[in-house]
Every structure is written in C-alpha cells, then in structure tokens.
Design an enzyme around this catalytic site. Structure first.
Site, short mmCIF file in Angstrom:
data_model
loop_
_atom_site.label_atom_id
_atom_site.label_comp_id
_atom_site.label_asym_id
_atom_site.label_seq_id
_atom_site.Cartn_x
_atom_site.Cartn_y
_atom_site.Cartn_z
N GLY A 103 0.81 -1.21 0.00
CA GLY A 103 0.00 0.00 0.00
C GLY A 103 0.85 1.27 0.00
O GLY A 103 0.51 2.26 -0.65
N ASN A 104 1.97 1.25 0.72
CA ASN A 104 2.79 2.46 0.84
C ASN A 104 3.52 2.81 -0.46
O ASN A 104 4.10 3.87 -0.56
CB ASN A 104 3.79 2.33 2.00
CG ASN A 104 4.90 1.34 1.69
OD1 ASN A 104 4.66 0.31 1.08
ND2 ASN A 104 6.10 1.66 2.10
N LYS A 117 -13.21 -10.00 5.56
CA LYS A 117 -12.63 -8.73 5.09
C LYS A 117 -13.69 -7.62 5.10
O LYS A 117 -14.64 -7.66 4.32
CB LYS A 117 -12.17 -8.99 3.67
CG LYS A 117 -10.89 -8.49 3.13
CD LYS A 117 -9.68 -8.57 3.88
CE LYS A 117 -8.60 -7.72 3.22
NZ LYS A 117 -7.45 -7.55 4.05
N LYS A 130 -3.06 -9.82 -1.88
CA LYS A 130 -2.19 -9.50 -3.02
C LYS A 130 -0.84 -10.22 -2.94
O LYS A 130 -0.25 -10.53 -3.97
CB LYS A 130 -1.99 -7.99 -3.17
CG LYS A 130 -1.13 -7.33 -2.11
CD LYS A 130 0.18 -6.88 -2.65
CE LYS A 130 1.12 -6.24 -1.66
NZ LYS A 130 0.96 -6.33 -0.25
N LYS A 172 2.64 -12.40 3.67
CA LYS A 172 3.92 -12.19 2.97
C LYS A 172 4.85 -13.38 3.21
O LYS A 172 5.49 -13.89 2.29
CB LYS A 172 4.61 -10.91 3.44
CG LYS A 172 3.79 -9.67 3.16
CD LYS A 172 4.54 -8.40 3.52
CE LYS A 172 3.60 -7.24 3.71
NZ LYS A 172 2.64 -7.03 2.62
P1 ADP Z 1 1.39 -3.97 2.60
O1 ADP Z 1 0.47 -2.89 2.16
O2 ADP Z 1 2.78 -3.76 2.13
O3 ADP Z 1 0.87 -5.35 2.32
P2 ADP Z 1 0.78 -4.49 5.39
O4 ADP Z 1 0.39 -3.38 6.32
O5 ADP Z 1 -0.28 -5.42 4.96
O6 ADP Z 1 1.52 -3.77 4.19
O7 ADP Z 1 1.94 -5.36 6.05
C1 ADP Z 1 3.11 -4.76 6.59
C2 ADP Z 1 2.92 -4.50 8.09
O8 ADP Z 1 2.97 -5.75 8.80
C3 ADP Z 1 4.01 -3.71 8.75
O9 ADP Z 1 3.84 -2.33 8.58
C4 ADP Z 1 3.88 -4.13 10.22
O10 ADP Z 1 3.12 -3.18 10.93
C5 ADP Z 1 3.10 -5.42 10.18
N1 ADP Z 1 3.68 -6.56 10.88
C6 ADP Z 1 2.98 -7.46 11.61
N2 ADP Z 1 3.76 -8.40 12.12
C7 ADP Z 1 5.02 -8.13 11.68
C8 ADP Z 1 6.29 -8.78 11.86
N3 ADP Z 1 6.41 -9.89 12.60
N4 ADP Z 1 7.37 -8.24 11.28
C9 ADP Z 1 7.27 -7.09 10.53
N5 ADP Z 1 6.08 -6.44 10.32
C10 ADP Z 1 4.97 -6.95 10.89
MG MG Z 2 -0.94 -6.16 3.12
#
Ligand code: ADP
Ligand code: MG
Length: 331
Positions: free
Chosen positions: A27-28, A145, A231, A293
C-alpha cells in the site's frame, strides 16, 4: 566447435537470459496514508517507479503486482454514495477491475517516464487480471474482510435481510459488510502476461490480488465473485505460474521481524523455510499483514530449489535482490 564453459562468449550468452522478478508492491508504494488525493498518489507512484526501473537497469525482467486496499475502498464508497437508477452501484469485482485500471495507469505513466529518462526503451503495460478461486474454499463460509461504509446496528440488520450480505461490528466504529478472502488458485491471464514479458515488456498484473472469479461447472464461463484476494498470495501464485526466479515483496518495514513491536524486536535476515515455519507456528507474524507475505515467500520458494524470495522496503529493492537487505528466504 562447442563453447568452452566459462569462456567470454559463453558468459555473454548466460547473462542474456536475465532473471525474472515478480515484485509485489504494498500500500505504501501508492499512497502513504488513506484518503489521499490523486496528485499525492501520483507523486508516491513516481518514487516507486524509480525504484522499479532501477531493478530493470540491473538487467532483471520485471512483473509488478500491487495492492489496492485504500483505492478499491474509496471506489466502493463512491459507488455506494452515487447509487441510483441513473448510476447504479457496481459490484465489488467490477470495483476491483476499476482499481486495477486506475493504479495500472498511474504506474504506466510513472514507469514510462522513468524508463525514458534513463534511456531504457522498455515498454510497460497493465493486464487486467482475474484470479480463479475455489468455490469450496472455506473462506466463503467465513467472510472476514470488511469493506464499504459503516452502518448502525439496525440499519445493518435491515440491509442484511434485504441483500443477504453479512455485516460485522468493526473495531467499535459501527457495522460493516464483510466479504470472503479465498486463496488464489491461478491467474487466468497468465499466457498474456508471459507473452508480454517475453517481448521485453514490463508488466503490471494481478493488481489487488486479481479480480476473484469462479469457473462455472460444465461451461466456459467465469463469474466474478464479491470477495477480496490477498495480493501477496496472488503475487506468489503469479510468480509460481511464471516460474520466476525471485519473488520480491516490497512493503513499509525492512523485513519480517521476531517479537515485532516489542523492545527486543529483531528483523530476520537470511532464513530457511523450516526456520520460518517455526516462527509462523510461534505466532510471530500478524494475520492479514506480515503472515501472508511470509506464507507467499514459503509457498513460492518451496516450488523449486533455485528460487528465492525477499521482503524489504522499496528503498532497499535492489540491495534485497542482491541478497544484501531485507528478509531473504531460502529453501
Ligand atoms: P502492505 O500494504 O505492504 O501489504 P501491510 O500493512 O499489509 O503492508 O503489512 C506490513 C505490516 O505488517 C508492517 O507495517 C507491520 O506493521 C506489520 N507486521 C505485523 N507483524 C510483523 C512482523 N512480525 N514483522 C514485521 N512487520 C509486521
Ligand atoms: Mg498487506
């Protein structure tokens, strides 16, 4: 006369077959926060495009996937706000297609400029992509969701009766519709994506996880469904189907961390699948953000020994491809 392995000619031949990277943008990469105007998203996409073009400059072939949460969220709200006999609201699968077009357009604008500035002739194109899901996926029985506007309890009840939609309380702010998040089975536009990549095109595909569709039994028809596909899992599916060399997941944090958000948090560097699976069992990764991820990396790398996957920030993209930054997942 055959070439001696390791001879200059042989090496040139080898370097011509460039590695294929599937990059999943978080998203960022598009908007740093919610509720942002088009110009701000375009500005952010330009920075993202520069990082992607650096990867192209390194000699990799690139297929981009991206998220669409905030964008499809506002499209759904717009559809709802303008819903009338004259402009009927479009269903969620159509909103997903609109978001792919919108974000793909922004990426194309920014990528084309960045490619030209660096003197790279590559073309880029967005493929509106459908992702087939399984009607038997348990997610259809357990929608999770939240999407669309917030409602009061009574209004939500009435809407649920009328539409058959399911509504849930969302973090104390009211009731919201929830839709299923089934696992991706296959990207239906695979052949088109592969063809464009083979022609040297930078391809944007599987945006927002792809538009979820079900294949109707005994017909050739695919039917869009009101669901949302993760995604990162969709990017891994695409990478697997393309038999890519690398899955690179770019997000807002420098990798997957242990004890995330705590004083003793540590980002994982090189990590093997068995190690990562242990951390998953220990509940180290939040569902819906870091867990998909990590699952995407595990699923992709397990497919073939030579594959690698990484989770990193956009700024670290090239270093992560070289194995120097981010969480690096190996078999
Ligand atoms: P994106 O839009 O890139 O998919 P998300 O917000 O869905 O981003 O996922 C990234 C977020 O996951 C990070 O900003 C963090 O807050 C969160 N997060 C949760 N658990 C973890 C972890 N164990 N290590 C790193 N980030 C984590
Ligand atoms: Mg995400």
């Amino acid at each position: 006369m055959g070439l001696r392995p390791g001879s200059a000619v042989e090496q040139t031949k080898v370097s011509v077959v460039s590695e294929l990277v599937v990059v999943a943008l978080g998203g960022n990469a598009i908007a740093e926060r919610e509720r942002v105007r088009a110009e701000q998203q375009v500005e952010r996409v330009r920075q993202t495009a520069d990082a992607i073009v650096e990867i192209v400059e390194e000699g990799y072939r690139v297929c981009l996937a991206h998220g669409n949460g905030p964008q499809v969220g506002s499209i759904v709200l717009q559809q709802h706000a303008a819903d009338s006999g004259k402009t009927p609201a479009m269903p969620l699968d159509v909103c997903g297609a609109m978001s792919q077009g919108m974000i793909g357009y922004w990426l194309q604008q920014a990528l084309q400029e960045s490619l030209e500035v660096r003197g790279l002739g590559a073309a880029c194109a967005t493929v509106i992509s459908r992702t087939r899901v399984d009607p038997g996926d348990p997610a259809f029985q357990h929608p999770t969701k939240p999407i669309g506007p917030f409602y009061g309890a009574e209004e939500a009840q009435a809407l649920a009766r009328e539409s058959g939609h399911i509504f849930r309380e969302d973090s104390g702010r009211g009731y919201r519709r929830v839709v299923p998040s089934p696992r991706p089975v296959e990207i239906l536009e695979l052949a088109a994506v592969r063809h464009l990549l083979d022609q040297g095109c930078l391809v944007i595909a599987a945006g927002g996880g792809g538009i979820p569709v079900l294949r109707q039994p005994d017909t050739r028809r695919c039917q869009g469904v009101e669901a949302v596909i993760d995604k990162d899992l969709a990017a891994a599916t695409l990478a697997d189907q393309l038999d890519a060399d690398v899955l690179l997941i770019l997000t807002s944090v420098p990798g997957a961390a242990l004890h995330f958000g705590r004083r003793d948090q540590t980002y994982l560097g090189q990590v093997t699948i068995p190690e990562l699976e242990g951390h998953v069992r220990d509940g180290e990764f939040a569902p819906g953000s870091m867990l998909p991820k990590v699952e995407a990396c595990i699923g992709f790398v397990r497919g073939r020994r030579q594959r690698r996957a990484a989770i990193a920030t956009i700024e670290d993209a090239v270093a992560a491809l070289h194995g120097q930054r981010g969480t690096q997942v190996r078999p």
